[in-house]
Write an enzyme that holds these catalytic residues in place. Structure first.
Site, mmCIF file in Angstrom:
data_model
loop_
_atom_site.group_PDB
_atom_site.id
_atom_site.type_symbol
_atom_site.label_atom_id
_atom_site.label_comp_id
_atom_site.label_asym_id
_atom_site.label_seq_id
_atom_site.Cartn_x
_atom_site.Cartn_y
_atom_site.Cartn_z
ATOM 1 N N VAL A 63 0.816 -1.231 0.000
ATOM 2 C CA VAL A 63 0.000 0.000 0.000
ATOM 3 C C VAL A 63 0.847 1.278 0.000
ATOM 4 C CG1 VAL A 63 -2.107 -0.972 1.015
ATOM 5 C CG2 VAL A 63 -0.299 -0.099 2.529
ATOM 6 N N ASN A 89 -6.940 -1.043 6.038
ATOM 7 C CA ASN A 89 -6.684 -1.860 7.229
ATOM 8 C C ASN A 89 -5.211 -2.261 7.366
ATOM 9 O OD1 ASN A 89 -7.434 -4.135 9.308
ATOM 10 N ND2 ASN A 89 -6.407 -5.179 7.603
ATOM 11 N N SER A 141 -6.740 2.591 15.843
ATOM 12 C CA SER A 141 -6.369 1.792 17.025
ATOM 13 C C SER A 141 -6.728 2.591 18.277
ATOM 14 C CB SER A 141 -4.859 1.546 17.008
ATOM 15 O OG SER A 141 -4.440 0.978 18.237
ATOM 16 N N TYR A 154 4.098 4.206 16.160
ATOM 17 C CA TYR A 154 2.771 3.625 15.897
ATOM 18 C C TYR A 154 1.681 4.590 16.386
ATOM 19 C CZ TYR A 154 -0.907 0.013 15.792
ATOM 20 O OH TYR A 154 -2.059 -0.717 15.548
ATOM 21 N N ALA A 156 1.856 7.788 16.639
ATOM 22 C CA ALA A 156 1.801 8.933 15.711
ATOM 23 C C ALA A 156 1.076 8.552 14.426
ATOM 24 C CB ALA A 156 3.220 9.417 15.401
ATOM 25 N N SER A 157 1.360 7.338 13.919
ATOM 26 C CA SER A 157 0.735 6.932 12.650
ATOM 27 C C SER A 157 -0.774 6.777 12.811
ATOM 28 C CB SER A 157 1.355 5.629 12.135
ATOM 29 O OG SER A 157 0.956 4.518 12.927
HETATM 30 N N1 LIG Z 1 -4.214 -6.678 16.626
HETATM 31 C C1 LIG Z 1 -4.424 -5.613 17.397
HETATM 32 O O1 LIG Z 1 -4.401 -5.708 18.654
HETATM 33 C C2 LIG Z 1 -4.713 -4.265 16.781
HETATM 34 C C3 LIG Z 1 -5.082 -3.232 17.626
HETATM 35 C C4 LIG Z 1 -5.348 -1.985 17.099
HETATM 36 C C5 LIG Z 1 -5.254 -1.789 15.719
HETATM 37 N N2 LIG Z 1 -4.880 -2.794 14.907
HETATM 38 C C6 LIG Z 1 -4.786 -2.512 13.475
HETATM 39 O O2 LIG Z 1 -5.556 -3.439 12.738
HETATM 40 C C7 LIG Z 1 -5.042 -3.528 11.409
HETATM 41 C C8 LIG Z 1 -4.951 -4.979 11.029
HETATM 42 O O3 LIG Z 1 -3.962 -5.618 11.804
HETATM 43 P P1 LIG Z 1 -4.117 -7.087 12.394
HETATM 44 O O4 LIG Z 1 -4.092 -6.971 13.849
HETATM 45 O O5 LIG Z 1 -5.230 -7.803 11.733
HETATM 46 O O6 LIG Z 1 -2.695 -7.713 11.997
HETATM 47 P P2 LIG Z 1 -2.239 -8.707 10.860
HETATM 48 O O7 LIG Z 1 -0.755 -8.659 10.872
HETATM 49 O O8 LIG Z 1 -2.916 -10.008 11.015
HETATM 50 O O9 LIG Z 1 -2.793 -8.020 9.536
HETATM 51 C C9 LIG Z 1 -2.157 -6.952 8.900
HETATM 52 C C10 LIG Z 1 -2.036 -7.300 7.423
HETATM 53 O O10 LIG Z 1 -1.479 -6.167 6.742
HETATM 54 C C11 LIG Z 1 -0.562 -6.664 5.777
HETATM 55 N N3 LIG Z 1 0.399 -5.632 5.415
HETATM 56 C C12 LIG Z 1 1.430 -5.163 6.158
HETATM 57 N N4 LIG Z 1 2.109 -4.233 5.464
HETATM 58 C C13 LIG Z 1 1.471 -4.101 4.270
HETATM 59 C C14 LIG Z 1 1.712 -3.302 3.134
HETATM 60 N N5 LIG Z 1 2.745 -2.445 3.066
HETATM 61 N N6 LIG Z 1 0.870 -3.410 2.081
HETATM 62 C C15 LIG Z 1 -0.158 -4.293 2.121
HETATM 63 N N7 LIG Z 1 -0.424 -5.086 3.156
HETATM 64 C C16 LIG Z 1 0.389 -4.993 4.227
HETATM 65 C C17 LIG Z 1 0.089 -7.862 6.460
HETATM 66 O O11 LIG Z 1 0.710 -8.723 5.509
HETATM 67 C C18 LIG Z 1 -1.086 -8.489 7.177
HETATM 68 O O12 LIG Z 1 -1.738 -9.463 6.403
HETATM 69 C C19 LIG Z 1 -3.700 -2.795 11.437
HETATM 70 O O13 LIG Z 1 -3.861 -1.519 10.843
HETATM 71 C C20 LIG Z 1 -3.389 -2.666 12.903
HETATM 72 O O14 LIG Z 1 -2.575 -1.562 13.186
HETATM 73 C C21 LIG Z 1 -4.612 -4.044 15.404
#
Ligand SMILES: NC(=O)c1ccc[n+]([C@@H]2O[C@H](COP(=O)([O-])OP(=O)(O)OC[C@H]3O[C@@H](n4cnc5c(N)ncnc54)[C@H](O)[C@@H]3O)[C@@H](O)[C@H]2O)c1
Length: 250
Positions: A63, A89, A141, A154, A156-157
């Site tokens: 992305v 996401n 998040s 993180y 900040a992002s």
């Molecule tokens: N798991 C948690 O506790 C939590 C909490 C708050 C927010 N989030 C957010 O939820 C979202 C999903 O994360 P998740 O927890 O399902 O983790 P995850 O690692 O299972 O999923 C994230 C996905 O993003 C993909 N990805 C990473 N970099 C990428 C890139 N440059 N281009 C395309 N795809 C890319 C990864 O390959 C992975 O499949 C994220 O934005 C994360 O910051 C997660």
């Protein structure tokens, strides 16, 4: 069938929260572009959707790379005809204490979590503005609201993505495009596998969560679906935190 005949792009949909959202969207009638840097994960999700009778395409896309995003948008339109919904996401997180945090660490996290979402919106915007309709959901998040140890990049992002959500909501309202966010709490996914590998740490977190348990991707997907559906047409610039009440205790 709350998304009947809609076309959705879900980024980072090869695992975790994105995968759960893509599967739920397809179940609700959407055609889904399942995008991930991990093609194998994306293909597995597409196979799961197709086995249940849904329509989906897998894309290997980073992305943070504008040319890859634009090609995926063009291919989605070629295959499915339009784009109605974008879920930003894809996200990464690394624990780096601020004193040793380097410029490259910050750029890496910002490029995926913030710029990646920006580039995907830029990619789909001509289609949504022309049809005067669209739904954009950014996955932020609880860390957009509270600081965490080793989390400043993180934090900040996700803070930037939360405010991008609000800024875009204002500018895109006249095009009938809703821009909202879902802010997950502590959720069991690949991203947090190492963090939650320690049972004592899990217990520590659970004690801080009023609902008493960690989240799972299937807790997040229905909130994303709601913001992608017609049921949320008068909501824009909002973040729904799906965190078991964790932010409510602060
Ligand atoms: N798991 C948690 O506790 C939590 C909490 C708050 C927010 N989030 C957010 O939820 C979202 C999903 O994360 P998740 O927890 O399902 O983790 P995850 O690692 O299972 O999923 C994230 C996905 O993003 C993909 N990805 C990473 N970099 C990428 C890139 N440059 N281009 C395309 N795809 C890319 C990864 O390959 C992975 O499949 C994220 O934005 C994360 O910051 C997660």
């Amino acid at each position: 069938m709350r998304l009947k005949d809609k076309v959705a792009i879900v980024t980072g949909a090869g695992s975790g929260i994105g995968a759960a959202a893509a599967v739920l969207f397809a179940k609700e009638g959407a055609k889904v572009s399942v995008l991930d840097i991990n093609l194998k994960g994306a293909e597995e999700v597409v196979n799961q959707i197709k086995k249940s009778g849904g329509q989906a395409l897998a894309f290997k896309v980073d992305v943070s790379k504008e040319d890859q995003v634009d090609k995926m948008v063009a291919d989605t339109v070629k295959e499915f005809g339009t784009i109605d919904i974008l879920v930003n996401n894809a996200g990464i997180n690394e624990f780096v204490p601020f004193p040793v945090l380097q410029v490259e660490d910050v750029k890496k996290v910002m490029n995926v979590n913030f710029m990646g979402a920006f580039l995907c919106v830029k990619g789909v915007l001509p289609i949504m503005t022309e049809k005067m309709s669209g739904k954009i959901i950014n996955v932020t998040s609880i860390m957009s609201m509270i600081g965490g140890k080793g989390q400043s990049a993180y934090n900040a992002s996700k803070g930037a993505l939360k405010m991008l959500t609000q800024g875009m909501a204002v500018d895109l309202a006249s095009y009938n495009i809703n821009v909202n966010a879902v802010g997950p709490g502590m959720t069991r996914t690949g991203l947090t596998k190492n963090l939650f590998a320690n049972e004592d740490r899990v217990k520590w977190f659970e004690a801080k969560i009023p609902l008493g348990r960690l989240g799972v991707p299937e807790d997040m997907a229905p909130a994303i679906l709601f913001l992608a559906s017609g049921e949320s047409s008068y909501i824009t610039g909002e973040t729904i935190f799906v965190d078991g009440g964790m932010l409510a205790t602060r």
